[in-house]
Design an enzyme around this catalytic site. Sequence first.
Site, mmCIF file in Angstrom:
data_model
loop_
_atom_site.group_PDB
_atom_site.id
_atom_site.type_symbol
_atom_site.label_atom_id
_atom_site.label_comp_id
_atom_site.label_asym_id
_atom_site.label_seq_id
_atom_site.Cartn_x
_atom_site.Cartn_y
_atom_site.Cartn_z
ATOM 1 N N ARG A 44 -6.457 11.746 11.183
ATOM 2 C CA ARG A 44 -6.111 10.410 11.694
ATOM 3 C C ARG A 44 -4.863 10.423 12.577
ATOM 4 O O ARG A 44 -3.827 9.883 12.226
ATOM 5 C CB ARG A 44 -5.926 9.412 10.543
ATOM 6 C CG ARG A 44 -7.174 9.191 9.723
ATOM 7 C CD ARG A 44 -6.993 8.081 8.715
ATOM 8 N NE ARG A 44 -8.216 7.822 7.966
ATOM 9 C CZ ARG A 44 -8.370 6.838 7.091
ATOM 10 N NH1 ARG A 44 -7.364 6.017 6.842
ATOM 11 N NH2 ARG A 44 -9.522 6.668 6.473
ATOM 12 N N ASP A 59 0.130 1.928 10.435
ATOM 13 C CA ASP A 59 -1.117 1.169 10.541
ATOM 14 C C ASP A 59 -0.966 0.100 11.610
ATOM 15 O O ASP A 59 0.066 -0.590 11.670
ATOM 16 C CB ASP A 59 -1.459 0.475 9.220
ATOM 17 C CG ASP A 59 -2.072 1.424 8.200
ATOM 18 O OD1 ASP A 59 -2.109 2.636 8.475
ATOM 19 O OD2 ASP A 59 -2.478 0.941 7.129
ATOM 20 N N ASP A 96 0.554 5.879 1.536
ATOM 21 C CA ASP A 96 -0.681 5.546 2.249
ATOM 22 C C ASP A 96 -0.589 6.123 3.666
ATOM 23 O O ASP A 96 -0.494 7.320 3.832
ATOM 24 C CB ASP A 96 -0.896 4.034 2.256
ATOM 25 C CG ASP A 96 -2.320 3.647 2.637
ATOM 26 O OD1 ASP A 96 -3.207 4.512 2.565
ATOM 27 O OD2 ASP A 96 -2.546 2.498 3.024
ATOM 28 N N ASP A 148 0.794 -1.224 0.000
ATOM 29 C CA ASP A 148 0.000 0.000 0.000
ATOM 30 C C ASP A 148 0.830 1.279 0.000
ATOM 31 O O ASP A 148 0.337 2.341 -0.357
ATOM 32 C CB ASP A 148 -0.908 0.037 1.241
ATOM 33 C CG ASP A 148 -1.993 -1.018 1.188
ATOM 34 O OD1 ASP A 148 -2.407 -1.389 0.078
ATOM 35 O OD2 ASP A 148 -2.423 -1.471 2.263
#
Length: 439
Positions: free
Chosen positions: A317, A265, A261, A237
């Site tokens: 985020r 994560d 991206d 990604d």
Amino acid sequence: MESMMKLVGFVFALSLAALVPSLEAHIGEFDDYWQKRAEKAQKAALEAYSPDPENVTSHFNLRVHKLLGGSNSTRRQLHMHKHSGPCLATNPIDRCWRCRKNWAKDRKRLAKCVLGFGRKTTGGLKGKYYVVYDPSDKDVMNPKPGTLRHAVIQKRPLWITFARSMTIMLNQELMVASHKTIDARGANVQIAYGAGITIQFVRNVIIHGLRIHDIVAKPGGLIRDSVNHFGYRTMSDGDGISIFGSTNVWIDHVSMARCQDGLIDVIEGSTAITISNGHYTHHNDVMLFGASDVFSGDKKMQVTVAFNHFGKGLIQRMPRCRWGFVHVVNNDYTHWLMYAIGGSSQPTIISQGNRFIAPPNMAAKEVTKRDYATPDVWHSWTWRSQGDLMMNGAFFVQSGRPLAKKFGKRDMIKAKPGTFVTRLTRFSGTLNCKPKRKC
């Protein structure tokens, strides 16, 4: 009894959402090898899960309180890496190791310093040192000895250091095996202009002191992920660091920017994670915790985000959470364009002692954002703010129950308020450490 009921409920939820391959796994063929790794990762997650997460947050807060005592500071001294005075270790993680002149001879002391949900992470503490001296990454199937890729796929625990400063452009995602420490102290090590780092179905990994930026997606192909296995990987990604189905991971003193991206994560059943002392700039989707609104296996996700600086050029985020329990404590949020902390699928988010400086845009003053749910649904989600410093019109919309008060006064000492954040995050990001000198 209450703890036992929580654990039983968690096991039941886990059985309903077994750790299976998903579209984000990038595993071309989920063969017996990957099935066994997934099963081991699921077992490790169950062992690492804390049935009383608020006890962990209280322990963290106690350590901060002991360090700071009654002192306070509202000075706006951000990221003074050019500090030339005596060594200053301004939070309890750094106090554990930074101001020791012999840190380079006792590198493994770092493993004793982690706090929060990743507090049991030891990385390569029980292994030998491995020195990376070659920045190349030409052969992802048969990595050359002396390269970072060769180091991270070894079976045995390793404490990985770097012979000199270097920029490593990864041709494909870097698959890190269990029980590894990547320790870049004493060198300027950049992971840049290529693929990022993948921590998938493993446990016990420390990443410290890397500069990770300008990461791009790669087409995939045959990649070696351990000394005795290689397999086909689909397109990556473009994440800086992807933690997938893994436990006991600590990311400390990294500087990250401009990944295709996300920067970090934490997804698919990962838990027991601490992300601390980082400096993040120039990015849209900064941190994603829990990748899917339908994968309830992330109910066991527990992440501590502490002493980080969320800086220039960030949009949203920081983090965005699905499911799980996230402790966001003593971070400095000086920039965002949309929102700082968001989520869906009823995550528990405890925000304590952070500083939130809202942007000039009147439509972006709210720190929080809840997706895919109406107020009558999200009002029961536990999103609580304690001791946060709200500046320039910032506001945090709380919901759910107040924090439990079932612990003794000693454990329930509150996090230091947001006025302490400039001190606690003063040296976030990578450090200019030199051997034989205090870092």
